[in-house]
Design an enzyme around this catalytic site. Structure first.
Site, PDB file in Angstrom:
ATOM      1  CG  ASP A  10      -1.914  -1.207   1.114  1.00 56.48           C
ATOM      2  OD1 ASP A  10      -2.832  -1.161   0.285  1.00 56.48           O
ATOM      3  OD2 ASP A  10      -1.723  -2.189   1.860  1.00 56.48           O
ATOM      4  CG  HIS A  12      -2.029   3.852  -1.822  1.00 51.33           C
ATOM      5  ND1 HIS A  12      -3.059   3.523  -2.671  1.00 51.33           N
ATOM      6  CD2 HIS A  12      -2.143   3.020  -0.744  1.00 51.33           C
ATOM      7  CE1 HIS A  12      -3.772   2.541  -2.137  1.00 51.33           C
ATOM      8  NE2 HIS A  12      -3.231   2.211  -0.968  1.00 51.33           N
ATOM      9  CG  ASN A  86      -8.029  -2.325  -3.839  1.00 58.16           C
ATOM     10  OD1 ASN A  86      -6.948  -2.453  -3.255  1.00 58.16           O
ATOM     11  ND2 ASN A  86      -8.933  -1.460  -3.423  1.00 58.16           N
ATOM     12  CG  HIS A  87      -6.189   1.885  -4.875  1.00 59.50           C
ATOM     13  ND1 HIS A  87      -6.635   3.187  -4.897  1.00 59.50           N
ATOM     14  CD2 HIS A  87      -6.727   1.340  -3.756  1.00 59.50           C
ATOM     15  CE1 HIS A  87      -7.403   3.421  -3.853  1.00 59.50           C
ATOM     16  NE2 HIS A  87      -7.468   2.314  -3.140  1.00 59.50           N
ATOM     17  CG  HIS A 174      -3.785  -5.707  -2.361  1.00 59.20           C
ATOM     18  ND1 HIS A 174      -2.878  -4.862  -1.767  1.00 59.20           N
ATOM     19  CD2 HIS A 174      -4.922  -4.987  -2.490  1.00 59.20           C
ATOM     20  CE1 HIS A 174      -3.431  -3.686  -1.559  1.00 59.20           C
ATOM     21  NE2 HIS A 174      -4.680  -3.734  -1.986  1.00 59.20           N
ATOM     22  CG  HIS A 210      -4.588   1.579   3.872  1.00 55.95           C
ATOM     23  ND1 HIS A 210      -5.465   2.447   3.273  1.00 55.95           N
ATOM     24  CD2 HIS A 210      -4.081   0.814   2.869  1.00 55.95           C
ATOM     25  CE1 HIS A 210      -5.489   2.235   1.969  1.00 55.95           C
ATOM     26  NE2 HIS A 210      -4.666   1.235   1.704  1.00 55.95           N
TER      27      HIS A 210
END
Length: 415
Positions: A10, A12, A86-87, A174, A210
Site C-alpha cells: 500500500d 500508493h 485493487n487500486h 492483496h 492500511h
C-alpha cells in the site's frame, strides 16, 4: 545462511490526498525512505503486496518517480517482487507493473497467458493459466493480484489448488481477511476467510489493510504492514475525544514495513505525517470553544488535523481555523437534529441504518465530502453482492460456460 527480505504494501504512489500535491510527494518520500532502509539492512529481496500505485493509470510524473526509486534496489542487486492491488490492477491485460518489469525494475507475480522463465521468475501450468512465481535461492515467492469476493466465492477450490508449496515459500496477496477486518477494521472489505488461505507457507505477505496487523495461521506469520503514509483521518497518529470535561487521548499505530529474517517479521518504523483526529460533542457554544482551546496545545505544528464538531447549531469554522496552528486544518460541523418519535421521546435515528450505511451517511454529509469519495467508494465496495463483483461474477460464469478455448478460462485474472 538464512533468508532476509522486506515486506511492504500500500505505497500508493501518486496519491494527492485532499487534492494536495504535497501529500503525493510525501507518499513518494516514504517509499524512498523504506527502500533505502532495505538497502542498509542488506535484504536479499523486497516484496510489495499490492497498490504500489494509487491508480492503474498513474501520471507520467508518478511513473518517473517510481522508476527513480526502484532503480535503487536494482543498482544494489536486490530483486523486487510485486503484485497488483485493487487500486493499480487492470481488469485484463498488462498493468503499469508489467511496464516496470520490462524496464528490469521489478518482477510481477500472478497468472499470465504465457510462460515466463528468467533469473528470478519461473512458471507453472495451472487451470487458470501460467502461474508466474518468484525465486530466490531455495525460496519461492507465490502470489496473484487482487480479486473480488465474488471471484473467491466461485473459485476458492481453484485458488487453493493453484497455491501448493512444495518447499520453503511465501504467499503474497492483496486481500481483506474476514476475521481480521470484521473484528478490527470494519470499514475494510474482505474477500476471503482465514481458513481459505492455502496451507504450507512459511510467511503470508498481505496488503490492503492500511494499518499494520499480525497473527499466526498454520504456525506461520500472517502480516499486514499497513500503508507507508497515513491514508485518512481514521488512520490517525492521535485521536482526541471530548467527554465534557477533558480529552481522552488514543494513540494510533506507527507507519512502516517489515524486515523478515528466517520468516520472523520485525517492524521497521518510518516517519510519517501526523494526523490528529479531534471529536467534540458539545451542549453549548462556550463548551465547544473551551474544548477547541484545550485541544490546540496537543496539535503539532506540522500535523494535519480534523475537527469533528457535533452540536445543534452551526459552529464558527473560521474561528477554529484561525486559532489552530497546523499544516492543514479541516472542520466538519455536524449538526445534531433533535428527532422525536410519536411518543415524544428522543428518536435514535442511527438504529434505522446499518453501521456501514451510517458511516457513509456521515461521510457524505460533511461539507468537504469530495475528499472522502474514495473512502465512500471503498465502503460501498465492501457490501455483500456489490455491483462490480456481480458483474465480475457474471463474466466469470460466462467464461466457464462457453470458453473459446481452455486458455481463455478466467482470462481477466491473467496479467
Amino acid at each position: 545462511m538464512g533468508i532476509k527480505f522486506a515486506h511492504l504494501a500500500d505505497v500508493h504512489l501518486g496519491y494527492e490526498q485532499f487534492n494536495r500535491s504535497q501529500r503525493a510527494e510525501e507518499f513518494a518520500k516514504a517509499f524512498e525512505d523504506a527502500i533505502k532502509i532495505c538497502v542498509d539492512e542488506k535484504v536479499d529481496f523486497i516484496v510489495i503486496a499490492g497498490d504500489l500505485f494509487n491508480s492503474s493509470r498513474p501520471s507520467p510524473g508518478t511513473i518517473k518517480t517510481a522508476v527513480k526509486i526502484l532503480q535503487i534496489p536494482r543498482d544494489n542487486n536486490i530483486p523486487v517482487f510485486a503484485i497488483e492491488g485493487n487500486h493499480d490492477r487492470t481488469q485484463r491485460g498488462p498493468s503499469i507493473l508489467h511496464l516496470l518489469e520490462d524496464l528490469g525494475l521489478l518482477y510481477v507475480l500472478g497468472v499470465r497467458d504465457e510462460k515466463v522463465e528468467n533469473e528470478y521468475l519461473t512458471s507453472e501450468k495451472t487451470k487458470a493459466g501460467w502461474l508466474v512465481k518468484g525465486m530466490y535461492k531455495d525460496v519461492e515467492i507465490h502470489g496473484m493480484k487482487y480479486m473480488s469476493a465474488a471471484w473467491f466465492e466461485g473459485n476458492i477450490e481453484l485458488f487453493k489448488s493453484m497455491f501448493r508449496p512444495e518447499g520453503d515459500a511465501i504467499l503474497v496477496l492483496h486481500q481483506g481477511v474476514r476475521e481480521i477486518t470484521e473484528n478490527n477494521y470494519p470499514n475494510y472489505s474482505s474477500e476471503l476467510s482465514l481458513s481459505d488461505l492455502p496451507k504450507g507457507y512459511l510467511y503470508y505477505a498481505l496488503g490492503h489493510i492500511h494499518k499494520r496487523f499480525e497473527l499466526t495461521y498454520d504456525d506461520a506469520p500472517v502480516v499486514y504492514p499497513g500503508s507507508l503514509e497515513r491514508w485518512d483521518f481514521g488512520d490517525y497518529s492521535l485521536k482526541l475525544t471530548w467527554n465534557g470535561f477533558q480529552f481522552k487521548e488514543e494513540v494510533g499505530v506507527d507507519k512502516g514495513f517489515y524486515i523478515v529474517e528466517d520468516f520472523k517479521p520485525r517492524f521497521i518504523r518510518i516517519n510519517a505525517r501526523d494526523f490528529i483526529d479531534v471529536h467534540i460533542k458539545g451542549h453549548s457554544e462556550n463548551e465547544i470553544k473551551k474544548a477547541v482551546k484545550l485541544a490546540v496545545p496537543k496539535i503539532p505544528r506540522n500535523s494535519y488535523v480534523r475537527f469533528n464538531i457535533r452540536w445543534k447549531r452551526p459552529v464558527d469554522v473560521d474561528w477554529i481555523k484561525s486559532i489552530v496552528n497546523a499544516e492543514y486544518v479541516r472542520v466538519n460541523p455536524i449538526i445534531i437534529k433533535e428527532e422525536r418519535g410519536p411518543d415524544g421521546k428522543d428518536l435514535d435515528v442511527k438504529k434505522f441504518f446499518t453501521e456501514l450505511e451510517w458511516k457513509i451517511i456521515e461521510l457524505a454529509s460533511e461539507k468537504e465530502y469530495e475528499y472522502y469519495l474514495n473512502q465512500i467508494i471503498d465502503l460501498l465496495a465492501s457490501e455483500e453482492g456489490k455491483v462490480e463483483a456481480k458483474i465480475d461474477a457474471k463474466r466469470e460464469e460466462k467464461k466457464f460456460v462457453r470458453p473459446k478455448n481452455p486458455g481463455d478460462i478466467m482470462a481477466w485474472v491473467k496479467g
